[in-house]
Design a protein around this motif. Structure first.
Motif, PDB file in Angstrom:
ATOM      1  N   LYS A  83       0.830  -1.209   0.000  1.00 53.57           N
ATOM      2  CA  LYS A  83       0.000   0.000   0.000  1.00 53.57           C
ATOM      3  C   LYS A  83       0.863   1.256   0.000  1.00 53.57           C
ATOM      4  O   LYS A  83       0.524   2.254  -0.645  1.00 53.57           O
ATOM      5  N   ALA A  86       2.019   1.733  -3.430  1.00 51.19           N
ATOM      6  CA  ALA A  86       0.952   2.280  -4.269  1.00 51.19           C
ATOM      7  C   ALA A  86       0.876   3.801  -4.136  1.00 51.19           C
ATOM      8  O   ALA A  86       0.643   4.517  -5.121  1.00 51.19           O
ATOM      9  N   ALA A 122      -3.700  -8.661  -4.829  1.00 50.11           N
ATOM     10  CA  ALA A 122      -3.843  -7.351  -5.477  1.00 50.11           C
ATOM     11  C   ALA A 122      -5.209  -6.743  -5.171  1.00 50.11           C
ATOM     12  O   ALA A 122      -5.322  -5.544  -4.887  1.00 50.11           O
ATOM     13  N   GLN A 125      -5.446  -5.281  -1.742  1.00 46.73           N
ATOM     14  CA  GLN A 125      -4.731  -4.007  -1.586  1.00 46.73           C
ATOM     15  C   GLN A 125      -5.359  -2.895  -2.421  1.00 46.73           C
ATOM     16  O   GLN A 125      -4.880  -1.760  -2.403  1.00 46.73           O
ATOM     17  N   ILE A 127      -5.492  -2.669  -5.743  1.00 44.33           N
ATOM     18  CA  ILE A 127      -4.638  -2.311  -6.881  1.00 44.33           C
ATOM     19  C   ILE A 127      -5.152  -2.994  -8.143  1.00 44.33           C
ATOM     20  O   ILE A 127      -5.263  -4.221  -8.192  1.00 44.33           O
ATOM     21  N   TRP A 132       0.576  -2.342 -13.498  1.00 47.22           N
ATOM     22  CA  TRP A 132       1.080  -3.006 -12.288  1.00 47.22           C
ATOM     23  C   TRP A 132       0.736  -4.489 -12.391  1.00 47.22           C
ATOM     24  O   TRP A 132      -0.425  -4.878 -12.340  1.00 47.22           O
TER      25      TRP A 132
END
Length: 269
Positions: A83, A86, A122, A125, A127, A132
C-alpha cells in the motif's frame, strides 16, 4: 504432562518439521547482497501474471520498472509495504505522467503464491492499475531470480523474515536503485524514475518529446509540499534560449554569405 499441554507440544513439533526455520535474516549480509545487485543486468525469466498469462522479464523492458517481492500469506508487513508502494507510484505518476513506467510485484513463496493467490492479494490491496503486474515465478528459476535482484529471505515458524526492498530497473533491464523500508519518500522513489526518463533518448524532430524531456529535466523536489513539481521558470528560459538560437542561425548564415561575397566579388564580363 496434561493432555492439552502434550497436544500443544505435538503441534509445535509438527509445525517445526513442516516449516523448518533457518534463523532470522542477517540484515547486514542481506543489504550487502542487495547493494551488490545495483548495475546488474537481469536475466530473462518466465513468470505468470494474475490472469495466468506468460510474461517474460524481458517483455517489461523499454520503460523503468519497479519490482518488489511479497508472499501472499503475509497479513501485515507485505500488505502495508504494498500500500505504501501504491502511494509512491501514484505520486510518481502525478510527476512524470501515467504509463511512463511499470510495476511488478512478485510472489516468492512457492507453491502457494499462485496466479490466483496473487490476484486476490492485489484485490485486497485495492490495486488494479494496468501497468502493475502481480507475478508468480517458476520454481526452478526462483533462486536465480531473487539472487539477480539481490533479494533475501529466511523462513521462520511465523512465515518469512525478508528484506523490505523495492528495485528500480532501467529500460535496459539493469538495476538502477534499491530502496528499503515500509515507506517510500518522494525524493528516493520519484527521483530515480525522473532521472531515468530524463536520460532516455528521444527521436529527433519529436517536439512533444523534446518538451517532455525539458519538463523532466526541470522537475524539482519541493520539500515544503513533499512533492515533485516542474520549475516552469527554467522551462521558459530554456525555450526562450532555444528560440533565440534558432532565430539567430539564419542571421549568421546570411552574414557569412554576405562577407564571402564581399571577399570574393564576381568577375566582370
Amino acid at each position: 504432562m496434561s493432555g492439552k499441554r502434550g497436544l500443544s507440544l505435538i503441534v509445535l513439533v509438527l509445525v517445526a518439521i513442516a516449516f523448518p526455520a533457518s534463523g532470522a535474516l542477517d540484515e547486514k549480509v542481506a543489504l550487502r547482497s542487495s547493494q551488490a545487485a545495483i548495475g546488474r543486468e537481469l536475466g530473462d525469466y518466465r513468470l505468470v501474471d494474475s490472469r495466468e498469462r506468460e510474461v517474460r522479464l524481458s517483455d517489461l523492458r523499454g520503460q523503468p520498472l519497479i519490482v518488489n517481492f511479497i508472499y501472499t500469506g503475509c497479513f501485515q508487513v507485505c500488505p502495508t509495504v504494498t500500500k505504501a508502494l501504491a502511494i509512491a507510484v501514484a505520486e510518481a505518476e502525478r510527476t512524470v505522467g501515467p504509463g511512463k513506467f511499470r510495476v511488478a510485484t512478485i510472489g516468492f513463496n512457492l507453491p502457494f503464491d499462485t496466479p490466483q493467490a496473487m490476484k486476490q492479494f492485489a484485490k485486497q490491496q485495492g490495486i488494479s492499475a494496468p501497468n502493475w503486474l502481480f507475478l508468480s515465478p517458476q520454481a526452478d528459476t526462483l533462486p536465480q531470480l531473487i539472487a539477480d535482484f539481490g533479494f533475501s529471505y529466511e523462513q521462520t515458524i511465523a512465515g518469512f523474515d525478508h528484506l523490505l526492498q523495492a528495485s528500480i530497473v532501467d529500460a535496459n533491464g539493469r538495476i538502477y536503485r534499491q530502496l528499503y523500508g515500509d515507506r517510500f519518500e518522494a525524493p528516493q522513489f520519484v527521483g530515480p524514475i525522473v532521472e531515468l526518463l530524463a536520460n532516455a533518448p528521444r527521436a529527433l524532430g519529436d517536439v512533444a518529446g523534446l518538451y517532455e524531456q525539458i519538463r523532466l529535466l526541470c522537475t524539482i523536489y519541493d520539500p515544503t509540499s513533499g512533492k515533485y513539481r516542474v520549475n516552469y521558470a527554467v522551462v521558459i528560459e530554456i525555450i526562450v534560449g532555444l528560440s533565440i538560437f534558432l532565430v539567430g542561425i539564419p542571421v549568421l548564415i546570411f552574414e557569412w554569405r554576405r562577407r564571402r561575397r564581399a571577399d570574393h566579388p564576381a568577375a566582370s564580363g
